[in-house]
Scaffold this motif. Structure first.
Motif, short mmCIF file in Angstrom:
data_model
loop_
_atom_site.label_atom_id
_atom_site.label_comp_id
_atom_site.label_asym_id
_atom_site.label_seq_id
_atom_site.Cartn_x
_atom_site.Cartn_y
_atom_site.Cartn_z
N GLU A 105 0.83 -1.21 0.00
CA GLU A 105 0.00 0.00 0.00
C GLU A 105 0.86 1.26 0.00
N ARG A 106 1.96 1.25 0.77
CA ARG A 106 2.83 2.43 0.80
C ARG A 106 3.48 2.67 -0.56
N GLY A 108 1.98 2.48 -3.21
CA GLY A 108 0.97 3.13 -4.05
C GLY A 108 0.00 2.21 -4.77
N THR A 110 -3.30 -0.24 -5.16
CA THR A 110 -4.63 -0.35 -4.58
C THR A 110 -4.83 -1.77 -4.04
#
Length: 282
Positions: A105-106, A108, A110
């Protein structure tokens, strides 16, 4: 009224199994499924041709075996995953390493969490994946088929005489599930009573003595492979056990019952028929 350009820019949003809003600016084109169950669900939603990454044991449907593997559900090869450039990652909340999913998630990507515990949440996941992948037509058809099949079984067996059931998930250590687990809900759907429903743990570990004390009328088990029923043989050593006396030792192909996918309907039909056979042996 919104213009066509404004509508085109409107985000596509659904709510995942952690209650999180998951939004995309356009339908996913490159999807990573990080559990065998998630793989089945995204194919059921009609988006199999968009799957670029799976994990080990993602063996259904057959086409999934040809997709690039990025490790196991317990340890993901992040470098390989990122090289495949997925725009949607289907994560298994309690199966994938939380630190790896957080890093994804970090970076970027989804992430949509898949963790169905109810029949309805299985159908809803298929619909949600169809929305995210732009395959709503097939996804909605499959979700409806699943819902209607479950409703038909419920209507057929809701008045059936109850049967005490032990469902064996694993052999060594001996494992079952409590009443919160979706497989226990399949047992209930078929008129069975999970003898370990009140266990505080979702997947309790047991010994044979605990099962013998419960003295279930039927024992159901999967096994190592789709046709390997050897786990049931151990119970034949206990002739005083009610399930053994009545030969109510039933094999259920594990992939049909131990993955929360729409194939659970097929597993439920097999399980219901086993309990109906047990009723006939009273």
């Amino acid at each position: 009224m919104l213009s066509s350009s404004a509508l085109a820019e409107a985000p596509i949003c659904v709510v995942d199994d952690r209650g999180r809003d998951v939004c995309m600016v356009k339908p996913a084109q490159r999807i990573a499924a990080l559990s065998p169950g998630a793989t089945e669900l995204i194919y059921a939603a009609g988006a199999g041709d968009k799957v670029v990454a799976v994990v080990s044991f993602s063996d259904y449907p057959e086409e999934a075996k040809e997709v690039t593997s990025v490790g196991s559900h317990t340890r993901i090869d992040l470098e390989r995953l990122m090289s495949l450039q997925p725009d949607l990652v289907l994560a298994w909340g309690t199966g994938n390493p939380s630190e790896q999913i957080a890093l994804i998630e970090r970076l970027g990507l989804t992430v949509y969490y898949v963790e169905p515990h109810e029949f309805e949440s299985i159908a809803r996941n298929v619909e949600n994946m169809g929305i995210l992948a732009g395959t709503q037509g097939q996804a909605n058809t499959e979700a409806l088929r699943f819902r209607q099949g479950i409703q038909a079984l419920q209507a057929r067996y809701e008045a059936a005489p109850a049967i005490d059931v032990f469902y064996q998930i694993w052999q060594e250590p001996l494992m079952t599930m409590n009443g919160e687990h979706y497989m226990s809900k399949v047992v209930s759907l078929c008129g069975g009573v999970n003898v370990f429903a009140d266990s505080p743990r979702l997947i309790p570990r047991l010994n044979q003595e605990a099962v013998l004390l419960k003295n279930p009328e039927a024992i159901l088990a999967g096994g190592m492979g789709e046709r390997n029923a050897k786990w049931l043989s151990a119970w034949r050593a206990f002739p005083g056990l009610l399930a053994t006396q009545r030969d109510n030792l039933f094999f259920v192909p594990p992939s049909l019952i131990q993955r929360p996918t729409t194939r659970l309907l097929e597993g439920a039909e097999i399980l219901c028929q086993a309990l109906e056979t047990a009723r006939g042996r009273r």
